[in-house]
Design a protein around this motif. Structure first.
Motif, mmCIF file in Angstrom:
data_model
loop_
_atom_site.group_PDB
_atom_site.id
_atom_site.type_symbol
_atom_site.label_atom_id
_atom_site.label_comp_id
_atom_site.label_asym_id
_atom_site.label_seq_id
_atom_site.Cartn_x
_atom_site.Cartn_y
_atom_site.Cartn_z
ATOM 1 N N ASN A 1 0.849 -1.292 0.063
ATOM 2 C CA ASN A 1 -0.015 0.034 0.005
ATOM 3 C C ASN A 1 1.057 1.315 0.116
ATOM 4 O O ASN A 1 1.754 1.317 0.456
ATOM 5 C CB ASN A 1 -0.891 0.120 1.230
ATOM 6 N N VAL A 2 0.396 2.337 -0.722
ATOM 7 C CA VAL A 2 1.183 3.455 -0.949
ATOM 8 C C VAL A 2 0.989 4.129 0.383
ATOM 9 O O VAL A 2 -0.077 4.315 1.039
ATOM 10 C CB VAL A 2 0.480 4.403 -1.986
ATOM 11 N N VAL A 3 1.967 4.586 1.143
ATOM 12 C CA VAL A 3 2.064 5.296 2.607
ATOM 13 C C VAL A 3 2.055 6.762 2.629
ATOM 14 O O VAL A 3 1.692 7.158 3.464
ATOM 15 C CB VAL A 3 3.148 4.654 3.626
ATOM 16 N N ARG A 4 2.719 7.444 1.361
ATOM 17 C CA ARG A 4 2.707 8.735 1.378
ATOM 18 C C ARG A 4 2.604 8.929 -0.037
ATOM 19 O O ARG A 4 2.726 8.312 -1.052
ATOM 20 C CB ARG A 4 3.964 9.436 1.694
ATOM 21 N N THR A 5 2.314 10.502 -0.340
ATOM 22 C CA THR A 5 2.122 11.065 -1.803
ATOM 23 C C THR A 5 3.399 10.892 -2.446
ATOM 24 O O THR A 5 4.517 11.186 -1.641
ATOM 25 C CB THR A 5 1.780 12.585 -1.569
ATOM 26 N N PRO A 6 3.341 10.419 -3.636
ATOM 27 C CA PRO A 6 4.748 10.008 -4.356
ATOM 28 C C PRO A 6 5.262 11.350 -4.716
ATOM 29 O O PRO A 6 4.636 12.360 -4.654
ATOM 30 C CB PRO A 6 3.918 9.333 -5.614
ATOM 31 N N LEU A 7 6.593 11.330 -4.936
ATOM 32 C CA LEU A 7 7.260 12.507 -5.095
ATOM 33 C C LEU A 7 7.591 12.293 -6.433
ATOM 34 O O LEU A 7 8.314 11.411 -7.018
ATOM 35 C CB LEU A 7 8.810 12.156 -4.221
ATOM 36 N N SER A 8 7.323 13.334 -7.364
ATOM 37 C CA SER A 8 7.588 13.314 -8.839
ATOM 38 C C SER A 8 8.433 14.532 -9.213
ATOM 39 O O SER A 8 8.337 15.401 -8.405
ATOM 40 C CB SER A 8 6.013 13.571 -9.683
ATOM 41 N N LYS A 9 9.133 14.121 -9.991
ATOM 42 C CA LYS A 9 10.188 15.355 -10.389
ATOM 43 C C LYS A 9 10.666 14.963 -12.063
ATOM 44 O O LYS A 9 10.331 13.801 -12.577
ATOM 45 C CB LYS A 9 11.241 15.472 -9.741
ATOM 46 N N VAL A 10 11.329 16.073 -12.557
ATOM 47 C CA VAL A 10 11.887 15.761 -14.006
ATOM 48 C C VAL A 10 13.074 16.099 -13.988
ATOM 49 O O VAL A 10 13.637 17.181 -13.408
ATOM 50 C CB VAL A 10 10.824 16.790 -15.182
ATOM 51 N N MET A 11 13.698 15.149 -14.487
ATOM 52 C CA MET A 11 15.308 15.143 -14.714
ATOM 53 C C MET A 11 16.001 16.122 -15.594
ATOM 54 O O MET A 11 14.993 16.701 -16.369
ATOM 55 C CB MET A 11 15.859 13.776 -14.840
ATOM 56 N N PRO A 12 16.942 16.606 -15.677
ATOM 57 C CA PRO A 12 17.458 17.490 -16.503
ATOM 58 C C PRO A 12 17.343 17.078 -18.019
ATOM 59 O O PRO A 12 17.239 17.700 -19.009
ATOM 60 C CB PRO A 12 19.049 17.740 -16.402
ATOM 61 N N ASN A 13 17.362 16.143 -18.154
ATOM 62 C CA ASN A 13 17.285 15.348 -19.641
ATOM 63 C C ASN A 13 15.846 15.238 -20.144
ATOM 64 O O ASN A 13 15.464 14.690 -21.048
ATOM 65 C CB ASN A 13 17.857 13.832 -19.788
ATOM 66 N N GLY A 14 14.939 15.654 -19.190
ATOM 67 C CA GLY A 14 13.257 15.765 -19.445
ATOM 68 C C GLY A 14 12.757 14.607 -19.162
ATOM 69 O O GLY A 14 11.429 14.321 -19.133
ATOM 70 N N LYS A 15 13.436 13.498 -18.598
ATOM 71 C CA LYS A 15 12.617 12.180 -18.173
ATOM 72 C C LYS A 15 12.073 12.416 -16.734
ATOM 73 O O LYS A 15 12.510 12.844 -15.934
ATOM 74 C CB LYS A 15 13.874 11.042 -18.174
ATOM 75 N N ALA A 16 10.544 11.826 -16.926
ATOM 76 C CA ALA A 16 9.913 11.969 -15.467
ATOM 77 C C ALA A 16 10.256 10.861 -14.518
ATOM 78 O O ALA A 16 10.764 9.675 -14.977
ATOM 79 C CB ALA A 16 8.377 11.621 -15.860
ATOM 80 N N VAL A 17 10.536 11.017 -13.287
ATOM 81 C CA VAL A 17 10.825 10.292 -12.280
ATOM 82 C C VAL A 17 9.795 10.435 -11.127
ATOM 83 O O VAL A 17 9.446 11.487 -10.789
ATOM 84 C CB VAL A 17 12.106 10.456 -11.580
#
Length: 172
Positions: A36-52
């Protein structure tokens, strides 16, 4: 080094001798987790434009100990997703949602400013299945904007239609 062997019919066959070669074995690094997901996911975009997107999950394990008492262990993992999978996870993984992850284990190692060694195990997801959603979240998941409400209404309509069709099925 090549060795030769003569079979029963008298034919000569070359056989490679592996005793003088270094043989490397491939290792297996694959994991399947359901949690089960326990916290809000952390989203970011890398310098190469790839989502993480990093999705923190809790995985429960229940067993009876030697005294016969039901015991529960909880393990926490950070699941790292990339690209389109990261975009989907940031949208579809609210706190409390159950997910199934297929991926591999990666251990990050580093030293802090004082020279102390640290490590953390991450799960690198190759596939994520979105499982059940708690009832309290089901209605509010798509209320961010009007287009999301349209998606939510379509899902509710499809669920209601499927439920009505099941009610009309003959009993055997």
């Amino acid at each position: 080094m090549i060795q030769y062997k003569i079979d029963i019919s008298g034919k000569l066959h070359a056989i490679e001798d592996y005793s003088s070669k270094e043989i490397t074995m491939n290792t297996l690094n694959q994991i399947i987790l359901e949690g089960n997901v326990v916290r809000t996911p952390l989203s970011k975009v890398m310098p190469n434009g790839k989502a993480v997107c990093t999705v923190p999950i809790a995985v429960n394990f229940k067993y009876k100990n030697s005294e016969g008492t039901l015991t529960e262990e909880v393990s926490y993992f950070d699941v790292d997703t990339f690209g389109k999978l990261a975009e989907r996870c940031s949208e579809w993984c609210p706190t409390g949602r159950s997910i199934r992850v297929v991926g591999r284990i990666k251990q990050n190692r580093w030293k802090d400013d004082e020279g102390n060694a640290h490590s953390k195990v991450h799960i690198i997801a190759e596939h994520v299945e979105f499982l059940k959603l708690p009832k309290r979240l089901a209605d509010g998941l798509f209320t961010k904007n009007k287009s999301d409400n349209a998606v939510s209404n379509a899902i509710k309509a499809a669920t209601t239609a499927a439920s009505e069709q099941e009610d009309q099925l003959p009993a055997f």
